[in-house]
Write an enzyme that holds these catalytic residues in place. Structure first.
Site, PDB file in Angstrom:
ATOM      1  N   LYS A  77      85.371  34.629  85.435  1.00  0.00           N
ATOM      2  CA  LYS A  77      86.567  36.501  85.792  1.00  0.00           C
ATOM      3  C   LYS A  77      85.821  37.386  86.125  1.00  0.00           C
ATOM      4  O   LYS A  77      86.737  37.637  87.419  1.00  0.00           O
ATOM      5  CB  LYS A  77      87.659  36.685  84.026  1.00  0.00           C
ATOM      6  CG  LYS A  77      87.875  37.613  84.863  1.00  0.00           C
ATOM      7  CD  LYS A  77      89.542  36.991  85.417  1.00  0.00           C
ATOM      8  CE  LYS A  77      90.244  38.474  85.389  1.00  0.00           C
ATOM      9  NZ  LYS A  77      90.730  38.906  84.036  1.00  0.00           N
ATOM     10  N   LYS A 116      87.100  49.079  85.499  1.00  0.00           N
ATOM     11  CA  LYS A 116      85.497  48.826  84.256  1.00  0.00           C
ATOM     12  C   LYS A 116      85.387  47.782  84.382  1.00  0.00           C
ATOM     13  O   LYS A 116      84.667  46.592  84.433  1.00  0.00           O
ATOM     14  CB  LYS A 116      87.086  48.278  83.282  1.00  0.00           C
ATOM     15  CG  LYS A 116      86.579  48.048  82.081  1.00  0.00           C
ATOM     16  CD  LYS A 116      87.361  46.518  82.281  1.00  0.00           C
ATOM     17  CE  LYS A 116      88.422  46.328  81.250  1.00  0.00           C
ATOM     18  NZ  LYS A 116      88.822  44.614  80.928  1.00  0.00           N
ATOM     19  N   THR A 142      89.346  41.019  79.631  1.00  0.00           N
ATOM     20  CA  THR A 142      88.556  40.857  80.026  1.00  0.00           C
ATOM     21  C   THR A 142      87.622  41.490  80.024  1.00  0.00           C
ATOM     22  O   THR A 142      87.531  42.791  79.539  1.00  0.00           O
ATOM     23  CB  THR A 142      89.096  40.778  81.908  1.00  0.00           C
ATOM     24  OG1 THR A 142      90.319  40.324  82.122  1.00  0.00           O
ATOM     25  CG2 THR A 142      87.650  41.209  82.919  1.00  0.00           C
TER      26      THR A 142
END
Length: 293
Positions: free
Chosen positions: A175, A243, A100
């Site tokens: 995502k 993150k 990701t």
């Protein structure tokens, strides 16, 4: 483009380790690299294949290279670094990044791959460690449609759904939507369970009832019991969620998209980190709401 029989897997963390295992069990020749060599050697003892000292060595002779590491800088290092996979990958091969990461990085890597005749896909995953172990991940991909048909059967070895969302970077953007939605869902679940507890209700019974209606979700089904038990030593870590949310919020500013709930939940996760919960599961949002005993 070539038939895929030899694969290289770069990054054997809690996700990559079982994902690579599924490929080996399906009869593919697997070449692996991990920053901690002992982990790669242990993987080979369990699954066969071969462990290598650098990403470039692992990618040598591979038809498909898969990457699953931590963040943008980690991806750049293992792909474009001095010993990165692009040093040894050949024209006509495929590179899939399951990390990701940012949409900008996906576009940057695609440019580097095009120069070498390599088909690149950004392909972040959802489903967590359990999904990786059970071969039931959801993979959202960005890349060329024709090349995707060659790569998809391999990804299906550890996924229940593999979907091409559009051109390169579409996987990462999708995502981001996933993480935005999860942030709000988990906070709502945490507040609901906290309210039920304060009201003196049987939290398990409440969930049994409301999960059958419009309030039901994967988070409710799979996380309510551990949340009620105050157990968070599992699942997707708060540090990683922060993150991811930073990536979402940065991209949102560029798109002029307004994400007030996401920004608020991100700060709630900062509170959890301050409580020492950086490695706790994301469902630990409930812990910050509970009064100390």
């Amino acid at each position: 483009m070539r038939t895929i029989s030899t694969v290289a897997f770069i990054g054997l963390g809690v996700m990559g380790y079982p994902m690579a295992g599924h490929l080996s069990r399906q009869g593919l020749t697997a070449r692996v690299y991990n920053r901690t060599p002992q982990k790669a050697e242990r993987w080979v003892e369990e699954h066969g294949g071969s462990a290598h000292a650098t990403p470039a060595e692992a990618a040598q002779g591979a038809d498909l290279v898969l990457v699953c590491v931590g963040n943008d800088n980690d991806v750049r290092e293992v792909i474009c670094g001095e010993q990165g996979v692009l040093e040894s990958m050949q024209n006509g091969t495929y590179l899939v990044d399951h990390t990701t990461a940012s949409a900008d990085l996906a576009l940057e890597l695609d440019t580097a791959c095009q120069e070498k005749g390599i088909a690149f896909f950004d392909a972040p995953v959802s489903g967590g460690q359990q999904g990786a172990e059970n071969g039931a991940l959801t993979i959202m991909c960005g890349g060329d449609a024709d090349h995707f048909e060659h790569v998809r059967p391999v990804l299906k070895h550890y996924a229940r759904a593999v979907t091409l969302m559009g051109a390169v970077s579409s996987g990462q953007l999708t995502k981001m939507v996933n993480q935005i939605c999860i942030a709000g869902l988990v906070q709502g679940l945490a507040e609901g369970l906290h309210f039920a507890e304060q009201a003196g209700l049987d939290q398990h019974q409440v969930v049994d009832v409301i999960s059958q209606g419009a309030a039901g979700s994967w988070q409710m089904e799979n996380r309510h019991a551990t949340m009620i038990d105050d157990h968070y030593e599992h699942g997707f870590a708060v540090n990683w969620m922060r993150k991811d949310l930073d990536i979402c919020l940065t991209q949102a500013r560029r798109l002029d998209a307004t994400l007030p709930v996401t920004a608020l939940v991100d700060q709630f996760y900062a509170d959890v980190q301050a409580m020492g919960g950086g490695r706790w599961d994301t469902s630990s949002l409930l812990k910050r709401l509970r009064k100390p005993e």
